[in-house]
Design an enzyme around this catalytic site. Structure first.
Site, PDB file in Angstrom:
ATOM      1  N   GLU A  16      39.250 -26.318  31.134  1.00 46.66           N
ATOM      2  CA  GLU A  16      39.096 -26.557  29.650  1.00 46.66           C
ATOM      3  C   GLU A  16      40.222 -27.225  29.260  1.00 46.66           C
ATOM      4  O   GLU A  16      40.119 -28.507  28.879  1.00 46.66           O
ATOM      5  CB  GLU A  16      38.913 -25.264  28.886  1.00 46.66           C
ATOM      6  CG  GLU A  16      37.645 -24.574  29.123  1.00 46.66           C
ATOM      7  CD  GLU A  16      37.597 -23.216  28.079  1.00 46.66           C
ATOM      8  OE1 GLU A  16      36.468 -22.568  28.176  1.00 46.66           O
ATOM      9  OE2 GLU A  16      38.595 -22.997  27.583  1.00 46.66           O
TER      10      GLU A  16
ATOM     11  N   ARG B  81      42.008 -16.885  26.097  1.00 48.16           N
ATOM     12  CA  ARG B  81      41.725 -15.945  26.908  1.00 48.16           C
ATOM     13  C   ARG B  81      41.079 -14.765  26.322  1.00 48.16           C
ATOM     14  O   ARG B  81      41.649 -14.389  25.442  1.00 48.16           O
ATOM     15  CB  ARG B  81      42.944 -15.528  27.554  1.00 48.16           C
ATOM     16  CG  ARG B  81      43.005 -14.530  28.709  1.00 48.16           C
ATOM     17  CD  ARG B  81      42.322 -15.176  29.942  1.00 48.16           C
ATOM     18  NE  ARG B  81      43.197 -16.072  30.515  1.00 48.16           N
ATOM     19  CZ  ARG B  81      42.844 -16.918  31.677  1.00 48.16           C
ATOM     20  NH1 ARG B  81      41.479 -17.073  32.201  1.00 48.16           N
ATOM     21  NH2 ARG B  81      43.495 -17.793  32.141  1.00 48.16           N
ATOM     22  N   ARG B  82      39.948 -14.446  26.817  1.00 50.36           N
ATOM     23  CA  ARG B  82      39.011 -13.301  26.202  1.00 50.36           C
ATOM     24  C   ARG B  82      39.644 -12.067  26.092  1.00 50.36           C
ATOM     25  O   ARG B  82      39.829 -11.259  24.957  1.00 50.36           O
ATOM     26  CB  ARG B  82      37.577 -13.242  26.875  1.00 50.36           C
ATOM     27  CG  ARG B  82      36.882 -12.326  25.947  1.00 50.36           C
ATOM     28  CD  ARG B  82      35.456 -12.256  26.726  1.00 50.36           C
ATOM     29  NE  ARG B  82      34.844 -13.745  26.983  1.00 50.36           N
ATOM     30  CZ  ARG B  82      34.206 -14.056  25.894  1.00 50.36           C
ATOM     31  NH1 ARG B  82      34.170 -13.580  24.832  1.00 50.36           N
ATOM     32  NH2 ARG B  82      33.883 -15.262  26.116  1.00 50.36           N
TER      33      ARG B  82
END
EC number: 3.2.2.6
Length: 981
Positions: free
Chosen positions: A842, A769-770
């Site tokens: 993903e 998670r960026r």
């Protein structure tokens, strides 16, 4: 009688000119009025400190006073004394006067014997009329525009009032006369007050001293600093190349020099007092004195416009008075070890005072390695580590020889180890990036070769992925410095760091970027810029040109504020910037054009990146630009446009263009191939054929346009024969045809071919998670690459419209899937039944293709309390074994990740024996189920399937070395960008 009200603040347009010094106390106003026989308008209960402006007569002209001021300065330089009629310029605010004249008394215009000023003097308003708020505004402007009833519109207010304040600013900048003893005493009291404030703030040693008056330091300066904000100060106000205002006015230059002279004298006196305190030898006194000098230098570096000149002058003063030498000796002395705080304070002063001249002094006195050795020992606390990296970075800014001698020590290992173990300390990471940028700019080929051996390009990826913009920026400069050397380009490409450069530059404004770090907000030296200049050359990589153009725009903005734009002409940057500005490189050309605009140079003709759409004039300009000016007329005669240019062959050049020399043809074709790779074919490439060829190999992109013109798209690639590739597609190189043929051996569909090709480039896919996991994910990527694994992490942009399939293809191609779980990383996928979240997509793809899933848990991560909120298709992740990541034990954590990859620990699919014992409430509860640990000798054997936090005594097995030795050589890993926030 007008009410006693203070005038409003001046408008921002002339705020920087009047510097808040343009309003006069009552006594001074009255004396000025008397000296010129002007009527005054005192208030009924006016006091000495009330601000009031004298009412001027109709015939009064500020241009005359301005001219008299200039004549007074000239007379003063010639040794003459001014007449008593010029009392307007000789008075100080503290002068005592008698009672004012009656407001209604008759007024005679002042008699002025000097000739009138030239017409070039700034126009001044006439006939001011008082308003109800106590201000005076002109009823007739200099251009003849009448103002009804003495009122002024907001549009005219800025113009008219700013002229008055500009005239008053010039009056206030005259050389001050020798004041009385009382005035000198008052000035000394002001300096004492400021000195006490420096001494008392933030220091325990000076706690017994009387507290200073709570006055802002800027108010103590004879000429106040500009009150504009840091952001506004760096904005580019010039967006046109027509008559750019790059030079300061005479008034601004006089104000700048006056500020510099006044502050320098005051700060030198404060330095002397600080070192008198240091000379008392006691630790408390040394700390007190160093604290004063450090705070003083920090303020100097933040002074608008004159910071660089003022700081360098103070650095010279420290060196000339032997203060600098005394600081160095205290820093490197073995006796200082008894008090770490003394050494730290001395080091912090050295950090602020290492100018180019002082660095030359350090080298000449052979202090360089001594300071380096002591700095490398500062590693106990984050503050010590930050100071260590800062001092090391400063020492490298001298010469290639000095840098090479320092690189031969363990300094590179020290830098890596320091920031590697402090990934959550932004200051340490920032100074690490600054140090590496300086090292790489100030070192020779041999020095860069030694740095490459330390895997610096991989570590620069970690620094370039940080949240701090300054850290990312200088990491980009560092990696572009390496890639500018052709021999190192393949090694740098494997690190993926180059893919972070242009996305960072595109979202930042160079004009506002410099303010983020106080010492670097005033620009770099001429020598530093000279070392950056080669990155603008056309032979360099596109990213290197982009970051260099960005930095020159930043420096141009700063140098314009400092009135030092001549430095760009001196180092030869103007022509280099013009070459970049006219190139098809979109990012580099944009910043180069901005830099030229700020400098005041003409922006050259700009070529579009869409080469197929070039006109004949565009082609002729490009031919001239690459050095084939003698053939421009031939290209014009043949009417070659962008379409024909991309299809030119060597035979066409020889017979149609008349390029007889074979070497000329080879050089032209080399430039043409470079243009083909950089060109944008999106307007004619609907199937993204160019993107596919670039993914296979960048050198295959030179065939894109000929394939498109012959009707080839991605769906037809699998049907191409060797003969068709050679004749129809123009792929004359047999090696290139072989690469395409091998790409279609395993599958016939283009998508399957792409996955097959990616499988040869990717071993591990990292999902994260960026917003919370960017730093940890980038660190894991670097550590895996250092162990020989090819890693994919989505940091670059994918082409529009193909985001889903392109990202998921990388998951299909990878053998292992690492999921980085940081705080709140699963919040967005809760109840995401439609699979819209990217982490959800993903992870689902990894389950569907049965990848080896390895969760890595941050220490603060917790699974959602309610398990049913996690979508059913990925809920099994809550039962997977993984690695708890602790930064203090990175090697042990990574060794365990490698054991998961090699299969020594249980595979991703949980066994039936593990599931009943699993509690899914929180990660902390899961870790509380500790396993039995048996110790035999120095090693540990860890039993049980559950996760255990790594400890310092964890000893990895030899599987890591065996796995690394059997892996293939590191290959460049693909990357992408997604909306993962």
């Amino acid at each position: 009688m007008l009410p006693n009200r203070k005038p409003p603040r001046p408008s921002p347009s002339f705020q920087s000119l009047n510097n808040n010094n343009q309003r006069f106390p009552l006594r001074r106003s009255l004396k000025i009025a008397q000296a010129h026989s002007l009527p005054t308008v005192p208030s009924e209960d006016a006091k000495d400190d009330d601000l009031i402006t004298p009412e001027l007569s109709t015939d009064f002209d500020f241009r005359e006073i301005q001219h008299r001021y200039l004549m007074a300065l000239q007379n003063e330089q010639d040794g003459e004394t001014t007449s008593t009629d010029d009392a307007f310029f000789e008075l100080d605010d503290d002068d005592d006067l008698s009672s004012p004249s009656v407001p209604g008394s008759p007024v005679d215009p002042p008699s002025i014997s000097v000739p009138l000023p030239p017409k070039s003097a700034p126009p001044c308003p006439t006939q001011p009329a008082p308003l109800t708020n106590g201000d005076l505004y002109p009823t007739i402007l200099s251009n003849g525009t009448p103002i009804p009833n003495g009122r002024i519109t907001p549009a005219l207010s800025t113009v008219s009032v700013s002229l008055i304040h500009e005239a008053r600013l010039q009056q206030s900048l005259s050389t001050p006369c020798n004041g009385s003893e009382e005035e000198m005493h008052n000035g000394q009291v002001r300096k004492e007050s400021e000195y006490r404030r420096f001494k008392s703030e933030g220091s325990t040693a000076g706690a017994s001293l009387p507290a200073a008056e709570k006055t802002h330091m800027d108010e103590l300066s004879p000429v106040d600093q500009r009150s504009t904000s840091g952001t506004a100060r760096f904005l580019i106000q010039q967006d046109s190349v027509v008559n750019p205002s790059t030079k300061m006015s005479n008034t601004e230059q006089v104000a700048m020099m006056h500020t510099l002279k006044t502050k320098l004298s005051k700060y030198q006196a404060m330095m002397d007092k600080a070192f008198e305190e240091i000379a008392k030898v006691e630790d408390a006194n040394i700390i007190e004195g160093c604290t004063i000098v450090r705070k003083l230098m920090r303020k100097v570096w933040n002074t608008p416009k004159v910071s660089a000149d003022l700081a360098n002058a103070l650095c010279d003063y420290l060196r000339d008075r032997d203060y600098f030498d005394k600081l160095i000796k205290m820093f490197i002395s073995p006796n200082t070890a008894a008090c770490d705080q003394v050494r730290m304070e001395c080091g912090k002063v050295l950090e602020e005072c290492t100018s180019s001249a002082n660095l030359e002094y350090i080298v000449n006195k052979s202090y360089t390695k001594k300071i380096m050795i002591v700095a490398m020992k500062l590693n106990k606390t984050p503050d010590q580590q930050r100071l260590s990296l800062s001092l090391i970075g400063n020492l490298f800014k001298h010469s290639n020889a000095v840098s090479l001698s320092l690189i031969e020590t363990d300094v590179i290992d020290h830098i890596i180890l320091t920031f590697k173990r402090a990934p959550e300390c932004p200051d340490i990471l920032r100074h690490a990036a600054l140090a590496l940028a300086n090292i790489l700019l100030y070192t020779c080929f041999e020095g860069k070769k030694k740095i490459i051996q330390k895997k610096i390009p991989e570590w620069l990826f970690f620094l370039a992925s940080q949240a701090d913009d300054v850290t990312r920026y200088y990491a980009c400069i560092a990696v572009c410095t390496i890639v500018s050397v052709k021999e190192f380009e393949p090694l740098v490409r494997k690190s993926d760091t180059m893919k972070l450069v242009e996305p960072f530059l595109q979202v930042h404004d160079p004009a506002t970027f410099a303010r983020d770090y106080h010492k670097y907000a005033q620009g770099n030296t001429k020598e530093w810029l000279e070392r950056l200049l080669p990155m603008l050359q056309p032979s360099r990589r596109r990213e290197a040109r982009s970051v260099a153009a960005f930095h020159f725009t930043l420096e141009a903005t700063i140098k314009k504020e400092q009135n030092k734009l001549d430095v760009f002409q001196e180092i030869g940057a103007i022509q280099a910037l013009k070459e970049v500005a006219s190139s098809p490189d979109e990012v580099a050309a944009k910043f180069a054009s901005e830099a030229l605009t700020v400098i005041g140079e003409e922006v050259p003709y700009k070529l579009a990146q869409q080469v197929p759409g070039w006109t004949c004039a565009d082609v002729q300009y490009w031919v001239k630009k690459i050095g084939f000016e003698e053939y421009v007329e031939k290209f014009a005669k043949q009417m070659v446009d962008g379409d024909l240019l991309l299809q030119l062959t060597e035979n066409d050049l020889k017979h149609d263009v008349g390029m007889i020399s074979g070497l000329h043809r080879k050089r032209f074709l080399r430039e043409l191939q470079t243009l083909k790779v950089a060109a944008d074919y999106s307007s004619v490439d609907e199937s993204n054929l160019d993107n596919f060829l670039m993914g296979l190999s960048p050198e295959l992109s030179v065939y894109t346009y000929q394939m498109l013109t012959n009707g080839v798209n991605r769906s037809l690639l699998s049907s191409l024969t060797d003969e068709m590739m050679q004749n129809a597609c123009g792929i004359t190189n047999p090696i290139h045809r072989l690469k395409l043929t091998q790409a279609f051996e395993t599958a016939k569909h283009p998508d399957d071919v792409e996955v097959a090709m990616l499988s040869k480039q990717i071993d591990v896919f990292i999902s994260y998670r960026r917003s919370t996991g960017n730093q940890l994910a980038s660190l894991i990527k670097v550590l895996l690459q250092l162990r020989g694994y090819r890693v994919f992490i989505d940091v670059d942009k994918l082409y529009a419209g193909k985001f889903d399939s392109s990202l998921l293809k990388n998951i299909q191609a990878a053998k292992h899937f690492i999921l980085v779980l940081t705080p709140n990383s699963l919040d967005r996928l809760l109840n995401d039944d439609n699979c819209e979240d990217w982490v959800h997509k993903e992870l689902k793809c990894a389950f569907e293709h049965q990848k080896n899933i390895i969760p890595i848990f941050d220490t603060a991560f917790e699974f959602p309390t309610k398990e049913d909120q996690i979508p059913n298709d990925i809920r099994m992740i809550t039962k997977y074994n993984g690695v708890k990541w602790v930064h203090d034990y990175q090697d042990a954590c990574m060794a365990k990740v490698v054991r998961f990859i090699t299969g020594e620990l249980n595979r991703t699919t949980p066994t039936t024996k593990e599931m009943p014992s699993i509690s899914r409430k929180t990660t902390q509860q899961r870790w509380q189920t500790t396993n039995t640990v048996s110790r035999t000798g120095p090693s540990r054997s860890i039993g049980g399937p559950r996760m255990e936090p790594p400890t310092p005594t964890f000893t990895p097995t030899g599987s890591q070395e065996r796995a690394t030795s059997t892996r293939r050589k590191i290959q460049p890993s693909a990357s992408t960008t997604s909306d993962r926030n």
